[in-house]
Design a protein around this motif. Structure first.
Motif, PDB file in Angstrom:
ATOM      1  N   ARG A  28       5.337  12.761   3.912  1.00  0.00           N
ATOM      2  CA  ARG A  28       6.709  12.667   3.397  1.00  0.00           C
ATOM      3  C   ARG A  28       6.843  13.735   2.324  1.00  0.00           C
ATOM      4  N   ALA A  29       8.082  14.142   2.020  1.00  0.00           N
ATOM      5  CA  ALA A  29       8.351  15.271   1.126  1.00  0.00           C
ATOM      6  C   ALA A  29       7.126  15.812   0.363  1.00  0.00           C
ATOM      7  N   GLN A  30       6.647  15.067  -0.645  1.00  0.00           N
ATOM      8  CA  GLN A  30       5.572  15.586  -1.483  1.00  0.00           C
ATOM      9  C   GLN A  30       4.207  14.982  -1.175  1.00  0.00           C
ATOM     10  N   HIS A  31       4.202  13.965  -0.341  1.00  0.00           N
ATOM     11  CA  HIS A  31       2.974  13.187  -0.192  1.00  0.00           C
ATOM     12  C   HIS A  31       2.434  13.225   1.226  1.00  0.00           C
ATOM     13  N   ARG A  32       1.132  13.032   1.274  1.00  0.00           N
ATOM     14  CA  ARG A  32       0.449  13.028   2.546  1.00  0.00           C
ATOM     15  C   ARG A  32      -0.640  11.959   2.453  1.00  0.00           C
TER      16      ARG A  32
END
Ligand SMILES: [Zn+2]
Length: 204
Positions: A28-32
């Motif tokens: 997701r946008a900034q996270h993995r």
């Protein structure tokens, strides 16, 4: 997953990653984030939309185009990751009314499967399904005739590299169930039959 082709294409294709790696990564946008996702998939589908293709008593009313469209909802790469394809025909009513009169008991089968798994743990410290390509080559050493029969089937059936490795793992398991230290031609043929009898190999 009952009625496999009724699931959305996107949902089915997303399964490919965890089926292969035993993990799922969500970005997701900034996270993995990566989660463990090792599971056993059991799926069923009909041979055609009406369900009667190949039935000896009831005619199928689907057109070849309808059958093609139905089957193409399950992609080749997904089928390639399913090791055992088994065709099941409708049981006669008499067999349904008097079940359990033939065949092995579940307890006997369980004991056989447990022995087979122990053998794998003892030999390589993991089940055959998780053998890396390196270990696979060490654990599944083939004789000349076994190698030739697998190579020629791989060409005829146009097996992918993944399909070939998966067939070898299944052949190793069949040999383990048979209490054999080496893989024979019969084990390879049986493993190939499970790969080749999938819904896409049953046309007509
Ligand atoms: Zn039909």
């Amino acid at each position: 997953m009952d009625e496999l082709p009724e699931f959305s294409r996107r949902c089915l294709e997303v399964l490919r990653e965890p089926m292969e790696s035993g993990e799922i990564t969500i970005t997701r946008a900034q996270h993995r984030v990566t989660y463990p996702a090792r599971f056993q998939l059991v799926a069923a589908m009909n041979p055609c939309p009406c369900g009667y293709l190949g039935d000896g008593e009831h005619p199928c009313r689907c057109t070849p185009e309808q059958i093609q469209r139905y089957r193409s909802r399950v992609s080749g790469p997904l089928l390639d990751r399913i090791d055992l394809h088994v065709q099941v025909s409708r049981l006669p009513p008499a067999d349904l009314l008097t079940p359990g009169t033939t065949g092995e008991s579940s307890a006997d089968v369980q004991a056989r499967v447990s022995r087979c798994r122990q053998r794998q743990e003892y030999r390589q410290g993991s089940p055959n399904a998780r053998l890396s390509p390196d270990l696979l080559a060490r654990v599944c050493v083939l004789g000349d005739s076994e190698r030739k029969s697998l190579e020629s089937a791989a060409r005829t059936m146009r097996l992918s590299g993944r399909g070939l490795h998966r067939t070898l793992r299944v052949a190793r398991t069949i040999a383990d169930l048979d209490d054999r230290t080496s893989i024979g031609v019969a084990h390879i043929s049986e493993a190939l039959a499970y790969r080749g009898s999938g819904p896409q190999g049953q046309a007509g």
